[in-house]
Design an enzyme around this catalytic site. Structure first.
Site, PDB file in Angstrom:
ATOM      1  CE  LYS A 203       4.193  13.027  -4.774  1.00 14.56           C
ATOM      2  NZ  LYS A 203       3.268  11.914  -4.548  1.00 14.56           N
ATOM      3  CG  ASP A 233      -1.069   2.203  -7.752  1.00 15.43           C
ATOM      4  OD1 ASP A 233      -1.231   1.000  -7.468  1.00 15.43           O
ATOM      5  OD2 ASP A 233      -0.918   2.595  -8.919  1.00 15.43           O
ATOM      6  CB  THR A 234       2.835   0.786  -4.986  1.00 10.82           C
ATOM      7  OG1 THR A 234       3.462   2.076  -5.052  1.00 10.82           O
ATOM      8  CG2 THR A 234       2.536   0.305  -6.394  1.00 10.82           C
ATOM      9  CB  ALA A 235       1.137   2.013   0.119  1.00 10.98           C
ATOM     10  CB  THR A 237       4.484   8.265  -2.531  1.00  9.47           C
ATOM     11  OG1 THR A 237       5.146   7.964  -3.755  1.00  9.47           O
ATOM     12  CG2 THR A 237       4.598   9.749  -2.254  1.00  9.47           C
TER      13      THR A 237
END
Length: 342
Positions: A203, A233-235, A237
């Site tokens: 990535k 974390d925020t999902a 990725t």
């Protein structure tokens, strides 16, 4: 001379895990081990106050407190509890920090930025804590930030047991995937344990929290892909990586993540993603939204932490728990028909 039993005390960050560890230790010792009676609360202005109601003089104390959200409050609770125990003449204080907050600030990524993980390590050591027990530090070198011994446990042996139980009859199509180049060592370790091949999602980031592009390295056609990482974390990725893998020919995508931070839109993203399942541990207490999410499952770490605490107390090897032969007996009640004995 060691005390009769190790003594556990818990902050407010993850009381459920603390109680589960105490129950598992009671099973292992054949004696009732509970949490030391104490109050950890806040005054009206937000100051943290701790009062320990039991005598801890000469005791081997273990403070169980992940420094998860709210990180600053939970970190301060840990330090205040350590000070209370030190001033109460505890013989030794070990901090059991299942999730070590600030671990992602482990280096200077640009000019005039802090290395906060080192600062937190200094605070913990200067607070009278003599040993740290944690799980899956974001970067292995963080152990070197501490001036006290650090035992870093790994979730991969637990994940390996779970994967072999869930996919035991069809392991030939399973492929382990690292969501970035930095996590290859972690993914390779799990792949070796379950005898699966390894792939990588490369990535590229324009800035923190935003991924500009992803490329799959390796052939995932017809594979059941298992993404392995330490933090969700925020999902964003994670869900994007799952989409890229499906577009590359994977038939299923599952994720095994140690620390489910699950901030902001994370649960909604996971619910609506192409991932068939997300497996996290209980190092961070699951919110109600996480518990209700149909494709999120939580595996317990209490059996490993309980045995690790007993090993530290006895002065025996903690790394022995990374061997499947040592881990199976303490997890076999959860997987009575496990496939790892094949």
């Amino acid at each position: 001379m060691a005390a009769l039993d190790p003594k556990l005390i818990s902050g407010n960050a993850n009381k459920n895990l603390s109680e589960a560890i105490a129950r598992r230790m009671s099973m292992h010792r054949g004696l009732q081990i509970g949490l030391v009676d104490a109050r950890v609360e806040r005054f009206n202005d937000g100051e943290i106050f701790v009062e320990v109601y039991e005598n801890v003089r000469g005791e081997d104390m273990f403070i169980i407190q992940p420094t998860s959200k709210p990180a600053n409050d939970n970190l301060m609770e840990l330090l205040v509890m350590a000070d209370a125990l030190r001033r109460s003449s505890a013989a030794r204080i070990t901090a059991v920090i299942p999730y070590f907050g600030y671990a992602r600030q482990d280096r200077r990524t640009k000019a005039r930025t802090p290395i906060t993980a080192k600062l937190v390590a200094n605070m913990i050591a200067s607070g009278g804590i003599e040993r740290v027990l944690t799980m899956d530090l974001h970067a292995a070198q963080i152990q070197g930030f501490f001036d006290v011994p650090v035992d870093n446990l790994y979730a991969s042996p637990i994940f390996a047991l779970d994967i072999l139980h869930q996919f035991g009859g069809d392991m030939e199509d399973v492929m382990v995937v690292s969501p970035d180049v930095g996590g290859v060592a972690r993914a390779r370790e799990l792949a070796t344990r379950i005898g699966a091949p390894l792939s990588i999602v490369d990535k590229r980031r324009e800035k923190a929290g935003e991924v500009s592009g992803m490329t799959v390295i390796g052939d995932v056609t017809g594979k059941k892909c298992i993404i392995v990482d330490d933090i969700c974390d925020t999902a964003g990725t994670l869900c994007k990586a799952a989409e890229v893998l499906m577009e590359a020919g994977a038939v299923e995508v599952h994720s095994y993540i140690t620390h489910g931070v699950m901030s902001g839109p994370a649960v909604e993203r996971v619910t609506n993603s192409v991932m068939k399942s997300l497996v996290i541990t209980d190092t961070i207490e699951a919110t109600e939204a996480v518990q209700k999410c149909p494709n999120i499952r939580v595996v317990p770490t209490a059996p490993m932490f309980a045995q690790s605490i007993l090993n530290v107390w006895h002065g025996t090897s903690v790394s022995s728990l990374f061997d499947t032969a040592s881990l199976v007996p303490i997890y076999e009640s959860l997987y009575p028909n496990g496939m790892w004995g094949r």
